[in-house]
Design an enzyme around this catalytic site. Structure first.
Site, mmCIF file in Angstrom:
data_model
loop_
_atom_site.group_PDB
_atom_site.id
_atom_site.type_symbol
_atom_site.label_atom_id
_atom_site.label_comp_id
_atom_site.label_asym_id
_atom_site.label_seq_id
_atom_site.Cartn_x
_atom_site.Cartn_y
_atom_site.Cartn_z
ATOM 1 N N ASN A 119 0.872 -1.179 0.000
ATOM 2 C CA ASN A 119 0.000 0.000 0.000
ATOM 3 C C ASN A 119 0.907 1.226 0.000
ATOM 4 O O ASN A 119 1.557 1.521 0.999
ATOM 5 C CB ASN A 119 -0.894 -0.036 1.253
ATOM 6 C CG ASN A 119 -1.756 1.216 1.362
ATOM 7 O OD1 ASN A 119 -1.815 2.031 0.449
ATOM 8 N ND2 ASN A 119 -2.432 1.359 2.500
ATOM 9 N N LYS A 135 0.037 4.304 -0.274
ATOM 10 C CA LYS A 135 -0.581 5.457 0.387
ATOM 11 C C LYS A 135 -0.356 6.729 -0.455
ATOM 12 O O LYS A 135 -0.372 6.656 -1.676
ATOM 13 C CB LYS A 135 -0.059 5.588 1.825
ATOM 14 C CG LYS A 135 -0.156 4.255 2.584
ATOM 15 C CD LYS A 135 0.133 4.382 4.054
ATOM 16 C CE LYS A 135 -0.016 3.013 4.715
ATOM 17 N NZ LYS A 135 0.137 3.048 6.166
ATOM 18 N N HIS A 163 -9.308 1.344 5.273
ATOM 19 C CA HIS A 163 -7.989 1.522 5.884
ATOM 20 C C HIS A 163 -8.109 2.462 7.095
ATOM 21 O O HIS A 163 -8.869 3.427 7.061
ATOM 22 C CB HIS A 163 -6.988 2.081 4.867
ATOM 23 C CG HIS A 163 -5.592 1.982 5.379
ATOM 24 N ND1 HIS A 163 -5.061 2.901 6.250
ATOM 25 C CD2 HIS A 163 -4.632 1.040 5.197
ATOM 26 C CE1 HIS A 163 -3.824 2.535 6.568
ATOM 27 N NE2 HIS A 163 -3.542 1.409 5.939
ATOM 28 N N GLU A 207 -6.343 4.777 8.165
ATOM 29 C CA GLU A 207 -6.094 6.208 7.933
ATOM 30 C C GLU A 207 -7.366 6.888 7.440
ATOM 31 O O GLU A 207 -7.640 8.044 7.764
ATOM 32 C CB GLU A 207 -4.929 6.378 6.939
ATOM 33 C CG GLU A 207 -3.591 6.080 7.619
ATOM 34 C CD GLU A 207 -2.558 5.427 6.728
ATOM 35 O OE1 GLU A 207 -2.701 5.440 5.494
ATOM 36 O OE2 GLU A 207 -1.577 4.885 7.289
ATOM 37 N N GLU A 233 -5.054 -4.895 10.515
ATOM 38 C CA GLU A 233 -4.007 -3.885 10.688
ATOM 39 C C GLU A 233 -4.220 -3.173 12.019
ATOM 40 O O GLU A 233 -4.987 -2.194 12.082
ATOM 41 C CB GLU A 233 -4.058 -2.861 9.548
ATOM 42 C CG GLU A 233 -3.800 -3.450 8.181
ATOM 43 C CD GLU A 233 -3.223 -2.412 7.224
ATOM 44 O OE1 GLU A 233 -2.251 -2.761 6.539
ATOM 45 O OE2 GLU A 233 -3.704 -1.267 7.177
ATOM 46 N N GLY A 251 3.080 2.043 10.662
ATOM 47 C CA GLY A 251 4.069 3.112 10.501
ATOM 48 C C GLY A 251 4.813 3.444 11.785
ATOM 49 O O GLY A 251 5.479 4.472 11.876
ATOM 50 N N SER A 305 3.871 -2.385 10.169
ATOM 51 C CA SER A 305 5.330 -2.496 10.330
ATOM 52 C C SER A 305 5.898 -3.849 9.888
ATOM 53 O O SER A 305 6.852 -4.357 10.480
ATOM 54 C CB SER A 305 5.740 -2.170 11.772
ATOM 55 O OG SER A 305 5.397 -0.827 12.073
HETATM 56 P P1 13P Z 1 3.390 0.172 7.524
HETATM 57 O O1 13P Z 1 3.854 -1.119 6.906
HETATM 58 O O2 13P Z 1 4.139 1.354 7.051
HETATM 59 O O3 13P Z 1 3.293 0.045 9.018
HETATM 60 O O4 13P Z 1 1.864 0.403 6.995
HETATM 61 C C1 13P Z 1 0.956 -0.620 7.086
HETATM 62 C C2 13P Z 1 -0.268 -0.228 6.365
HETATM 63 O O5 13P Z 1 -0.997 0.651 6.778
HETATM 64 C C3 13P Z 1 -0.579 -0.925 5.116
HETATM 65 O O6 13P Z 1 -1.864 -0.639 4.673
#
Ligand code: 13P
Length: 249
Positions: free
Chosen positions: A9, A11, A94, A96, A166, A172, A214
């Site tokens: 992803n 983003k 997601h 976010e 997730e 992140g 992560s």
């Molecule tokens: P990270 O791998 O950067 O933690 O992000 C995970 C994520 O949100 C994938 O959709």
């Protein structure tokens, strides 16, 4: 037997030229991989990325879409427009988008229902925050996201559905869930899906559940070794060709 998926992803990261470079490298690697390999680029990059990926096994998906045909909906993307680019996979829910754009599981249910009926493959993201985990609410949060997000989805549509667990606190942050914590949540999600309707146990057995938060080349192996973890949805480590290739290795 559930096929494993490694999905990146991207983003709101990467310039167009970076996205193209990674895609070119992944195209070759995905053809020789035993995994399903997916990337979710910025909507602006979908056309270029999918044209590079075409003819290969690399799957290109959208990070978001709106549950409608062509219509007045400023800033959104219709599955009709995605189909023109050969894009048949979409992320929904997601964290976010839940946290910062107010997406709810009810809204996601409308999206998931529409997309699955339109023949798209959906990756539905769920996960608890750190505060919820600390209060012992992990399972009730997941139950709520599954029950609301997958409400009235009929069994025939589940073959195009993938779940991504997730945990928000692991996204992140470099703070990965331990394989045991992830496995516990995945097993719970599979059980919940199995209880959605009469005969859902088979659906639950077949559904791919990805872990995200992560994931890195050096921790993916232990995570994927767990029986209920069917792959990874990766942010940061998917945004450099070398580390994406490291994940596949
Ligand atoms: P990270 O791998 O950067 O933690 O992000 C995970 C994520 O949100 C994938 O959709």
């Amino acid at each position: 037997m559930r096929k494993k998926i490694i999905a990146g992803n991207w983003k709101m990261n990467l310039t167009l030229s970076e996205a193209k470079t990674i895609t070119s490298g992944l195209k070759v690697a995905s053809d020789s991989s035993s995994y399903e390999v997916m990337v979710f680029p910025s909507a602006l990059h979908l056309e270029s990325v999918s044209s590079i990926a075409s003819g290969s096994k690399l799957i290109v998906g959208a990070q978001n879409a709106y549950q409608s045909g062509l219509t007045a909906m400023t800033g959104e993307i219709s599955p009709v427009q995605l189909a023109e680019l050969g894009i048949k996979t979409v992320l929904v829910g997601h964290s976010e988008r839940r946290q910062f754009l107010g997406e709810t599981s009810e809204f996601d249910n409308a999206k998931i229902t529409y997309f699955l009926k339109a023949g798209l493959r959906v990756v539905y993201c769920v996960g608890e925050t750190w505060a919820e985990r600390e209060k012992g609410q992990t399972f009730s949060v997941l139950e709520d996201q599954i029950k609301k997000g997958l409400k009235d989805i009929t069994s025939d549509l589940f073959s195009n559905l993938v779940i991504a667990y997730e945990p928000v606190w692991a996204i992140g942050t470099g703070k990965v869930a331990t394989p045991a914590e992830a496995e516990e949540a995945h097993a719970y999600l599979r059980k919940e899906i199995g209880g959605l309707f009469v005969g859902a146990d088979q659906v639950a057995e077949n559904i791919q559940i990805l872990y995200g938060g992560s994931v890195k080349p050096d921790n993916i192996k232990e995570l994927l070794a767990k029986p209920n973890i069917d792959g990874g949805l990766v942010g940061g480590a998917s945004q450099k060709l070398e580390s994406f290739l490291g994940l596949l290795k």
